[in-house]
Design a protein around this motif. Structure first.
Motif, PDB file in Angstrom:
ATOM      1  N   GLY A 265       0.786  -1.225   0.000  1.00 36.40           N
ATOM      2  CA  GLY A 265       0.000   0.000   0.000  1.00 36.40           C
ATOM      3  C   GLY A 265       0.814   1.268   0.000  1.00 36.40           C
ATOM      4  O   GLY A 265       0.283   2.347  -0.239  1.00 36.40           O
ATOM      5  N   GLY A 266       2.130   1.156   0.275  1.00 35.30           N
ATOM      6  CA  GLY A 266       2.986   2.336   0.352  1.00 35.30           C
ATOM      7  C   GLY A 266       2.994   2.906   1.755  1.00 35.30           C
ATOM      8  O   GLY A 266       1.945   3.068   2.392  1.00 35.30           O
ATOM      9  N   PHE A 267       4.171   3.229   2.265  1.00 39.31           N
ATOM     10  CA  PHE A 267       4.305   3.751   3.628  1.00 39.31           C
ATOM     11  C   PHE A 267       3.661   5.126   3.775  1.00 39.31           C
ATOM     12  O   PHE A 267       2.922   5.393   4.720  1.00 39.31           O
ATOM     13  CB  PHE A 267       5.786   3.808   3.990  1.00 39.31           C
ATOM     14  CG  PHE A 267       6.068   4.393   5.348  1.00 39.31           C
ATOM     15  CD1 PHE A 267       5.728   3.705   6.488  1.00 39.31           C
ATOM     16  CD2 PHE A 267       6.692   5.632   5.474  1.00 39.31           C
ATOM     17  CE1 PHE A 267       5.995   4.241   7.750  1.00 39.31           C
ATOM     18  CE2 PHE A 267       6.965   6.169   6.710  1.00 39.31           C
ATOM     19  CZ  PHE A 267       6.621   5.471   7.858  1.00 39.31           C
ATOM     20  N   PHE A 268       3.931   6.011   2.837  1.00 36.21           N
ATOM     21  CA  PHE A 268       3.384   7.370   2.885  1.00 36.21           C
ATOM     22  C   PHE A 268       2.033   7.444   2.166  1.00 36.21           C
ATOM     23  O   PHE A 268       1.806   6.756   1.170  1.00 36.21           O
ATOM     24  CB  PHE A 268       4.339   8.365   2.221  1.00 36.21           C
ATOM     25  CG  PHE A 268       5.602   8.631   2.992  1.00 36.21           C
ATOM     26  CD1 PHE A 268       5.566   9.315   4.193  1.00 36.21           C
ATOM     27  CD2 PHE A 268       6.818   8.202   2.509  1.00 36.21           C
ATOM     28  CE1 PHE A 268       6.737   9.572   4.898  1.00 36.21           C
ATOM     29  CE2 PHE A 268       7.990   8.452   3.199  1.00 36.21           C
ATOM     30  CZ  PHE A 268       7.948   9.134   4.409  1.00 36.21           C
ATOM     31  N   HIS A 269       1.177   8.322   2.679  1.00 32.38           N
ATOM     32  CA  HIS A 269      -0.109   8.651   2.053  1.00 32.38           C
ATOM     33  C   HIS A 269      -1.097   7.477   2.139  1.00 32.38           C
ATOM     34  O   HIS A 269      -0.793   6.431   2.709  1.00 32.38           O
ATOM     35  CB  HIS A 269       0.084   9.135   0.617  1.00 32.38           C
ATOM     36  CG  HIS A 269       1.092  10.236   0.490  1.00 32.38           C
ATOM     37  ND1 HIS A 269       1.096  11.349   1.315  1.00 32.38           N
ATOM     38  CD2 HIS A 269       2.140  10.395  -0.372  1.00 32.38           C
ATOM     39  CE1 HIS A 269       2.095  12.146   0.962  1.00 32.38           C
ATOM     40  NE2 HIS A 269       2.759  11.579  -0.056  1.00 32.38           N
ATOM     41  N   ASN A 270      -2.260   7.686   1.551  1.00 35.44           N
ATOM     42  CA  ASN A 270      -3.357   6.726   1.685  1.00 35.44           C
ATOM     43  C   ASN A 270      -3.685   6.085   0.344  1.00 35.44           C
ATOM     44  O   ASN A 270      -4.111   6.766  -0.588  1.00 35.44           O
ATOM     45  CB  ASN A 270      -4.602   7.438   2.230  1.00 35.44           C
ATOM     46  CG  ASN A 270      -4.353   8.048   3.592  1.00 35.44           C
ATOM     47  OD1 ASN A 270      -4.023   7.346   4.534  1.00 35.44           O
ATOM     48  ND2 ASN A 270      -4.493   9.375   3.685  1.00 35.44           N
TER      49      ASN A 270
END
Length: 918
Positions: A630-635
């Motif tokens: 999902g990726g560490f930063f952002h939503n």
């Protein structure tokens, strides 16, 4: 991770508040990396000097008449004719077709750093035959492999099967900055300090001091960089050089910056460039249909590498590949390696096949040890789970949504004020009970432990470090103080053996209250220093042995995880295999730790780049690699996190992780429909765990990673050389995940003869295919000729599937044959190294499926076979019988033809058996 962590402590002084505000400005939130914080080559004095070297300008000559020969090596004097500085060239042959080349000053003013800890200590020497000619020596390994050292000008050529495969200093760009005394402007030249730079160059300011971003590097030891050209005359297809958020196939650097290797905490890193990231592994593989070689540049200082590989990013090859014409293999692949200090120390792995190179690299740098079974299953993490109740609810959430997972992770907020080896007494006041509640379900817990030590009176680690002299020093000999999550912090000097011993002791159960089922995540170990130059340590700090930080920077993370590994061994009294996840790494780190690709972002481009990043790390030994789902930063939007889960379940390390400022993202929070799709993806991972585990055992034994580039299995197929969006799992599965938003199809290249969709059993011949996809599609294909062991009874954790039966998937090739293997042990201990394991070989031939125990060891299990699925069977058999010691001979129930499903053979996996189709 961003600076807002500094605000999470309830009690801070006004000084910390003020400095934190300053740091928030320095490391402000943005959509992309702040490039101004990190050097370009032109801003790095030694890189600029090295890059200005012209072809044909080197003046180094080897005096073959004074060379000496031993059983496995030669030593030859070398002189730089431009300034008279003498050097010593050594070339070694190591057993298994590996050459090592070392060049160092003959009489340096002081010792130059040579990398320690990265390689195995028991490398075995080969037997070398030396044939001397007037202008060169031929160093013969066997009838197919040799190295030639030429005298004037100095160059070293390597031959495999009669073909020249590697050349060192063939373009005469060697530049070795000898150690010297700092010149006084009033001094006249003399023999000891005749030149301030090789040749007749005038001294540059950057040789003796340098500044960047408001930080001053005193450089008291002066210029000492090394650089040389290394070319591959047989190919321009070069791979690896982790870690960069870039393509697996290395790009041309003409007209831009070189690739940089310097472990750094890069906030919101960009994709598709050669900027330095958290890990630095100066290793590449060069590949062509005929030959594969590997090259390791063993230097732990800041390193830049230039590539001339035929244009921008091999655009012509990419276009040709897209239209199905294959990749061109235009010669030559040119590289130039440049490091700030140390010596020239190069390994050439002669292959000639990709798997040979992987084995040869493993014999030098070691292989990744077999993880515990739970560690290759699904993990759940967040910065941060708030307290024990939050942990309990998340754990129960997986159960209530029927989603398996194997470990839950705690980030820095679980500690008492960012003091590691402690627990927040209010939020996590009952750690033993909390962990036992998790492990009662067959799961584990992982806590973060970073290298920065809070400078707080009364904190036992800080007090011990001050008392016992465990910290890194500044250039004046005082303890270095930097800033990280706790505020003011100092850093343990892991280069000191007593520091590593101390760190390991902190993991003992009596020193770190918890249970043996607690494992470790080492983050921020580049090391990250918020107020340091380029967000790391100043280069003129001093480590144990009187080495400057510039000499050893890329080794810091390796030595931290080595000490952590030893600590986990102490914790379990040497009974349980450690699990450690690291962000920073160097050559050899893979012997102790798993790795992830760092603080990525919730963008489709970051999902896509996770594949080449893990392929690059995989060929450099890191078998257990993954990216934050999902990726560490952002939503992430629902579609992105769904596709990320689907892709991640077919990568070696699987973990959902997110930034503290993001929305909660447990996998059931994206609506019931997406919850069902994510559940389905996770269950697919668990079904394949027996196959994954078998591959991880192969990684330890042979050095071949589970996640592989396609050309590793099909080395002659040039169409595979530029493929980035699909990859192999072992030799049986091809994965082509959906990597584009709104995709309704994916393009897949299937080499070889025949493949089968692993989930709907459609057969495909070799070639390019357009595969329609829906939101629940994961394009995965089983290669004809393979047998894959699975477990289809999915439970809430992998440890609970231990005694469950197997389902075998048999994919027939064009000859109606197939082969496969299964490896089993207890899933957690080191007993397998003492023979406590079981290895089984499956074959299908002449309408007969056979299972043979090829290495029974001493491992006992009651696991059995409950189903066989045969893909590619053409006609319905009249009958099917099974024969084994435990079941005798009996007829079996079956249905279908493609697939042909055989039910309940009930044969034990520990015995030989056969199923006959007639």
């Amino acid at each position: 991770m961003i600076m807002s962590r500094l605000w999470s402590s309830s009690l801070v002084t006004s000084k910390i508040i003020f400095l934190s505000y300053v740091f928030l400005i320095l490391i402000s939130h943005s959509d992309t990396v702040d490039r101004s914080k990190f050097k370009t080559c032109d801003q790095s004095g030694f890189c600029k000097r090295q890059r200005n070297v012209k072809e044909g300008s080197a003046t180094y000559e080897a005096d073959l008449s004074q060379g000496t020969v031993s059983t496995s090596s030669v030593s030859i004097p070398v002189i730089n004719k431009g300034n008279g500085i003498p050097f010593v060239l050594e070339v070694f042959l190591l057993e298994g077709l590996k050459f090592r080349v070392k060049l160092n000053e003959a009489k340096p003013l002081r010792p130059r750093y040579e990398v320690e800890h990265a390689l195995l200590s028991n490398m075995r020497e080969g037997k070398l035959e030396v044939k001397k000619a007037a202008d060169h020596w031929a160093l013969i390994a066997d009838t197919n492999n040799e190295a030639r050292v030429y005298s004037t000008p100095l160059r070293i050529e390597f031959y495999s099967g009669g073909e020249k495969v590697t050349v060192i200093n063939g373009r005469q760009m060697l530049k070795f900055e000898h150690l010297r005394k700092k010149p006084d402007v009033n001094d006249e030249p003399n023999d000891e300090n005749a030149a301030n730079e090789e040749g007749k160059e005038e001294p540059e300011p950057s040789m003796w001091e340098e500044s960047f971003g408001g930080h001053q590097d005193s450089k008291p030891r002066g210029p000492e960089s090394v650089g040389v050209d290394i070319d591959f005359p047989f190919t321009q297809h070069l791979y690896g050089l982790p870690e960069h958020a870039d393509s697996f196939l290395i790009k041309d650097t003409k007209g831009g910056d070189p690739y940089r290797l310097y472990n750094l905490d890069v906030f919101e890193y960009e994709v598709n460039n050669g900027m330095a990231l958290y890990a630095s592994v100066p290793y590449i593989m060069a590949h062509s249909p005929k030959n594969t070689v590997g090259l390791l540049w063993l230097n732990a200082a800041e390193t830049w590498v230039d590539f001339d590989v035929g244009g921008g990013s091999n655009l012509v090859d990419s276009i040709v590949n897209l239209v199905g014409g294959g990749a061109s293999d235009e010669k030559v692949g040119r590289t130039r390696w440049m490091s700030e200090s140390g010596i020239i120390d190069i390994f050439v792995f002669m292959g000639p096949k990709p798997t040979d190179v992987m084995r040869q690299f493993g014999e030098v740098a070691g292989t990744a040890p077999l993880p515990q079974m739970w560690a290759i299953a699904s993990q759940q993490c967040r910065w941060n789970y708030n307290d024990e109740e939050d942990v309990r609810q998340v754990d129960e959430g997986f159960d209530s949504h029927d989603m398996p997972y194997d470990s839950i992770w705690l980030d820095i907020e679980h500690t008492d004020g960012k003091k590691y080896f402690t627990w927040d007494s209010h939020k996590f006041g009952h750690p033993v009970e909390m962990i036992q509640n998790i492990t009662a379900k067959g799961r584990k817990m992982v806590t973060i432990i970073d290298p920065h030590i809070k400078r707080e009176s009364g904190y036992f680690v800080h007090e011990d470090a001050l008392r016992d002299d465990l910290y890194v020093k500044d250039k004046t000999g005082k303890v270095y103080e930097g800033w990280c999550w706790p505020g003011a912090a100092s850093y343990l000097d892991f280069f000191d053996p007593k520091v590593r011993e101390y760190w390991s002791s902190r993991f003992r159960l009596e020193n770190y209250p918890s249970t043996v089922d607690l494992y470790t995540w080492n983050d921020m170990n580049e090391p990250s220093v918020f107020n340091g130059p380029e967000v790391t340590m100043p280069k003129d700090l001093i480590h144990y042995g009187d080495w400057e930080h510039r000499d050893v920077h890329n080794l810091y993370g390796l030595l931290m995880v080595k000490a952590t590994y030893d600590g986990q061994m102490l914790r379990s009294e040497n009974q349980l295999r450690p699990f450690i996840l690291t962000r920073a790494a160097y050559v050899g780190s893979h012997r102790y730790t798993s790795i992830w690709t760092g603080d990525n972002t919730a963008e489709w481009s970051h999902l896509k780049i996770s594949i080449p990043m893990c392929l690059s790390l995989g060929i450099a030994g890191f078998a257990h690699c993954g990216a934050d789902i999902g990726g560490f930063f952002h939503n992430p939007e629902p579609e992105l996190i769904l596709r990320w889960y689907q892709a991640a379940m077919f990568q070696p390390f699987v973990r959902n992780h997110a930034h503290i400022e993001t929305k909660r993202r447990e996998p059931w929070l994206f609506g019931d429909h997406n919850t069902a799709l994510i559940r389905s993806a996770i269950r697919k991972r668990y079904a394949l765990l027996p196959y994954w585990y078998t591959l991880f055992h192969q990684a330890e034994m042979e050095g071949i990673p589970p996640m592989r580039p396609i050309w590793m299995l099909f080395p002659d197929d040039v169409k595979t050389y530029n493929i980035e969006g699909q990859h192999l799992i072992g030799n049986a599965l091809m994965v082509a995940p959906v990597l584009e938003k709104g995709a309704s199809k994916v393009s897949v290249y299937l080499p070889g003869v025949i493949w089968y969709d692993f989930y709907n059993y459609v057969a495909y011949q070799s070639g390019y295919h357009t595969i329609p996809v829906t939101e629940d599609s994961i394009p995965v294909f089983q290669r004809g000729g393979t047998i894959i062991p699975t477990k289809q009874r999915i439970r809430r954790a992998s440890t609970l599937m231990k005694r469950d039966p197997f389902t075998l998937f048999v994919a027939l090739d064009e000859n109606n044959e197939a082969r496969g293997r299964l490896y089993i042990d207890d899933g957690q201990s080191f007993g397998y190294r003492n023979g406590k394991f079981l290895e089984v070989e499956f074959t299908f031939k002449d309408n007969k499926l056979q299972s043979r125990v090829v290495n029974p060891g001493s491992y006992a299990t009651t696991e059995w076979v409950e189903r066989v699925v045969i893909l590619g069977w053409r006609n319905r058999p009249a009958s099917i019988t099974v024969s084994s010691k435990s079941v005798g001979t009996s007829k079996l129930e079956f249905e279908g033809t493609h697939p042909l499903v055989i039910r309940k053979p009930r044969t034990l996996i520990t015995e030989d058996w056969e199923i006959i189709l007639s």
